[in-house]
Write an enzyme that holds these catalytic residues in place. Structure first.
Site, PDB file in Angstrom:
ATOM      1  N   ASP A  55       0.885  -1.162   0.000  1.00 25.23           N
ATOM      2  CA  ASP A  55       0.000   0.000   0.000  1.00 25.23           C
ATOM      3  C   ASP A  55       0.928   1.218   0.000  1.00 25.23           C
ATOM      4  OD1 ASP A  55      -2.381   1.527   0.213  1.00 25.23           O
ATOM      5  OD2 ASP A  55      -2.038   1.742   2.365  1.00 25.23           O
ATOM      6  N   GLU A 113      -1.124  -1.286  -4.878  1.00 22.07           N
ATOM      7  CA  GLU A 113      -2.338  -0.518  -5.115  1.00 22.07           C
ATOM      8  C   GLU A 113      -2.131   0.407  -6.302  1.00 22.07           C
ATOM      9  OE1 GLU A 113      -5.064   1.146  -1.952  1.00 22.07           O
ATOM     10  OE2 GLU A 113      -4.083   2.961  -2.675  1.00 22.07           O
ATOM     11  N   ASP A 115      -2.598   1.275   6.939  1.00 23.70           N
ATOM     12  CA  ASP A 115      -1.777   0.994   5.754  1.00 23.70           C
ATOM     13  C   ASP A 115      -1.327  -0.472   5.746  1.00 23.70           C
ATOM     14  OD1 ASP A 115      -1.219   4.018   4.911  1.00 23.70           O
ATOM     15  OD2 ASP A 115      -0.874   3.821   7.068  1.00 23.70           O
TER      16      ASP A 115
END
Length: 180
Positions: free
Chosen positions: A7, A68, A141
């Site tokens: 992430d 991501e 996160d």
């Protein structure tokens, strides 16, 4: 399949390793955050992220890295930092010949919670349940990185079949074009 989920972020880059196959219980192999000081020079921050991701790759030896996909945000500065951290993660994996998959935030949320509009608390709760953890990983996160890995494990088989079908179709069309 062992997947490192990333992430991306300049201040907190979530990382998480999940192992398993679609349709079977999954296992968390590691979770954490690569942190950089907000007041550090950008180049130093990117090097720190690279070093952190390289350590995770060395330690966990994933077969794939799921990152991501950066999407447009209103804050250009935030999206730039996210894109830069994302590029570092992709570079680290590609340098080692590890395949990289990109997943949108809504795709990850839908895979893990059933809703592409789920909030961070819902994602954290489902990650906790799916990986049979005692508590949601903190910060968010870290939970998001695990969600990315889970999403990829669940979606990769279908994506691979689709890609093979597209390649077979292209090969068939090419062979028809060459036949008199």
């Amino acid at each position: 399949m062992r997947v490192l989920g990333v992430d991306p972020g300049l201040t907190r880059c979530g990382v998480g390793v999940v192992e398993g196959v679609a349709g079977r219980p999954l296992t968390m192999r590691g979770v954490g955050v690569v942190r950089t000081p907000a007041d550090a020079e950008l180049g130093h921050r990117l090097v720190a992220i690279e070093q952190g991701i390289e350590q995770w790759l060395d330690e966990h030896r994933p077969e794939c890295v799921a990152v991501e996909r950066v999407f447009s945000q209103h804050n250009v500065r935030t999206v730039m930092g996210t894109a830069q951290a994302s590029a570092v993660a992709m570079l680290c994996a590609s340098r080692r010949g590890i395949p990289v998959a990109l997943h949108t935030p809504s795709e990850v949320k839908a895979a893990v919670t059933g809703s592409g509009r789920a909030d961070k608390a819902q994602v954290g709760a489902m990650v906790t349940r799916l990986l049979r953890l005692a508590a949601p990983p903190k910060p968010a996160d870290a939970a998001d990185a695990l969600a990315l890995a889970i999403c990829h494990i669940w979606r990769a088989p279908a994506q691979n079949r689709l890609q093979q079908a597209v390649q077979q179709q292209a090969a068939l069309q090419a062979s028809k074009g060459r036949t008199p």
